[in-house]
Enzyme design. Structure first.
Site: not given
Length: 441
Positions: A111, A150, A152, A239
């Site tokens: 991120h 991921d 996200h 995740d």
């Protein structure tokens, strides 16, 4: 050193770095995994070799990032070791000591964007991007693919490579309408000169192994074959697992292991994954075995049949349509790129509001990219951030890409000089990607 090992492993749990003692991003994420693989005797196998992390340099970080006021003021030693762990893994592969490598390191990074004012999404510097640019600088690699698995969206990695046609960034993730950071939609395709080199595959909540592997087999692998990269990096978030507390997907350890087997990435770098006991030891063990070319068929979570949800027929239909739509878009990307370049003329611009959830920082950013017919084009970034406790911090940067033509190199310097004469910002930077230079002017 012999070269009989299939897989190199680098561990760095970062005992001295934490957002808070009870935060999901904590050292136990790696410690449970290490306990599991030691218990299973994986480190005793000749196919697997462990390496110590290195210490990345500030130059390694500044090859990628522009820190405001400086990257040194925003990081800890743990960030240098985490990035250095990924570099150590990369060196082991590129020097022929192992065939593949997996860096299980923290703090994570995907991120963290090009400009850094603080920490967002648990990330301050982008580990995979730092490693990728180190590989280009050290070994002369050109075409690199980064596949972000991921849950996200890897918005930071996307931002860093959004203007780079030599980097194919593919991210599959839970749909941004339902999960942080709220980005990663199909329409985010890269700026005109790099149009089609950013690929976002937003999957619906509840996607299981079936949906993941449908996308992998019918979309991601054909894209990689078309792009023909010199190296594949897996930004290996875990995740998407059905037990993860921060998301709503339904992937199993076997689903992840088969993903690692099929993707056959040269280097994997750990990202998210916060089901510390129920998922990570099993997922990481499966990935390690698959990357080492060993049997992973018996890696199964306890009581899997009762706990793992099944993917619905509605979700399956949605994923098949999304895949078909992307197949058409990918086939037409060359023509769409030509149209984007023609539509935008000499410059492409965008304005963005960026929120740093961990730091409470609100940033306004304006970016301008020269659509040069002879190189990737220089770009300028004007940024202003409201930093709690410090007030507003502003900066203006000119970025010269790798293999920039002389005209773009000169125009970038002129744009920076003109901005400094106007005096609207606190800091002025020149980032020269070709020569690994970031200097404050």
């Amino acid at each position: 050193m012999s070269t009989d090992a299939n897989l190199g492993l680098v561990f760095f749990p970062a005992f001295d770095w934490a957002i808070s003692p009870t935060h999901p991003e904590r050292q136990e994420r790696l410690l449970y995994t290490r306990d599991q693989i030691v218990e299973e005797g994986l480190l005793d196998l000749s196919e697997i070799r462990e390496y110590k992390p290195k210490l990345a340099s500030i130059t390694d970080l500044e090859r990628v990032h522009i820190g405001v006021p400086s990257i040194q003021t925003l990081i800890t030693d743990a960030h240098l070791v985490s990035a250095g762990g990924a570099i150590a893994a990369a060196d082991a592969v590129l020097t022929g000591q192992v065939k593949r490598a997996f860096a299980l390191v923290r703090p994570p990074g995907h991120h963290a964007m090009h400009v850094v004012h603080g920490t967002r999404g648990f990330c301050t510097v982008n580990i995979e991007a730092i490693m990728a640019e180190y590989l280009r600088h050290t070994y002369g690699l050109k075409k690199i693919a980064i596949v972000d698995t991921d849950v996200h969206h890897g918005d930071g990695t996307q931002d860093i490579f959004y203007h780079d046609p030599d980097t194919l960034f593919i991210s599959f993730h839970q749909d941004g309408r339902t999960l942080y950071p709220g980005t990663g939609f199909v329409e985010e395709l890269g700026s005109p000169n790099a149009f089609g080199s950013t690929v976002n595959i937003p999957l619906p909540p509840g996607t299981g192994d079936e949906g993941l592997h449908y996308v992998l087999d019918n979309l991601i692998q054909p894209m990689l074959a078309d792009f023909a990269p010199d190296l594949i990096i897996n930004s290996a978030g875990q995740d998407n697992h059905f037990s993860d507390p921060l998301a709503n997907m339904a992937i199993t350890a076997q689903g992840y292991a088969r993903l690692a087997d099929k993707l056959n990435a040269d280097i994997a770098v750990l990202e998210g994954g916060y089901s510390i006991e129920d998922a990570l030891p099993y997922v990481n063990t499966g990935i390690i075995l698959a990357m080492a070319g060993l049997d992973y068929s018996k890696v199964v979570e306890p009581d899997l049949g009762r706990r793992a949800p099944c993917q619905t027929a509605q979700t399956t239909a949605y994923i098949k349509k999304l895949t078909a739509d992307w197949q058409q878009l990918w086939a037409a990307r060359a023509e769409l790129k030509r149209r984007e370049i023609a539509k935008n003329g000499d410059f492409w611009q965008r304005k963005r509001n960026i929120y740093y959830d961990d730091s409470g920082i609100r940033e306004q950013q304006q970016e301008k990219v020269r659509l040069c017919p002879n190189c990737h084009g220089y770009r300028t970034i004007a940024t202003q951030a409201d930093v709690p406790g410090l007030g507003y911090q502003s900066a203006y940067a000119a970025v010269v890409p790798r293999q920039a033509c002389q005209a773009c190199r000169q125009q970038a310097k002129e744009a920076l000089a003109a901005a400094k004469r106007a005096g609207q910002y606190q800091f002025y930077f020149l980032q020269d990607k070709e020569h690994s230079i970031l200097e404050e002017i």
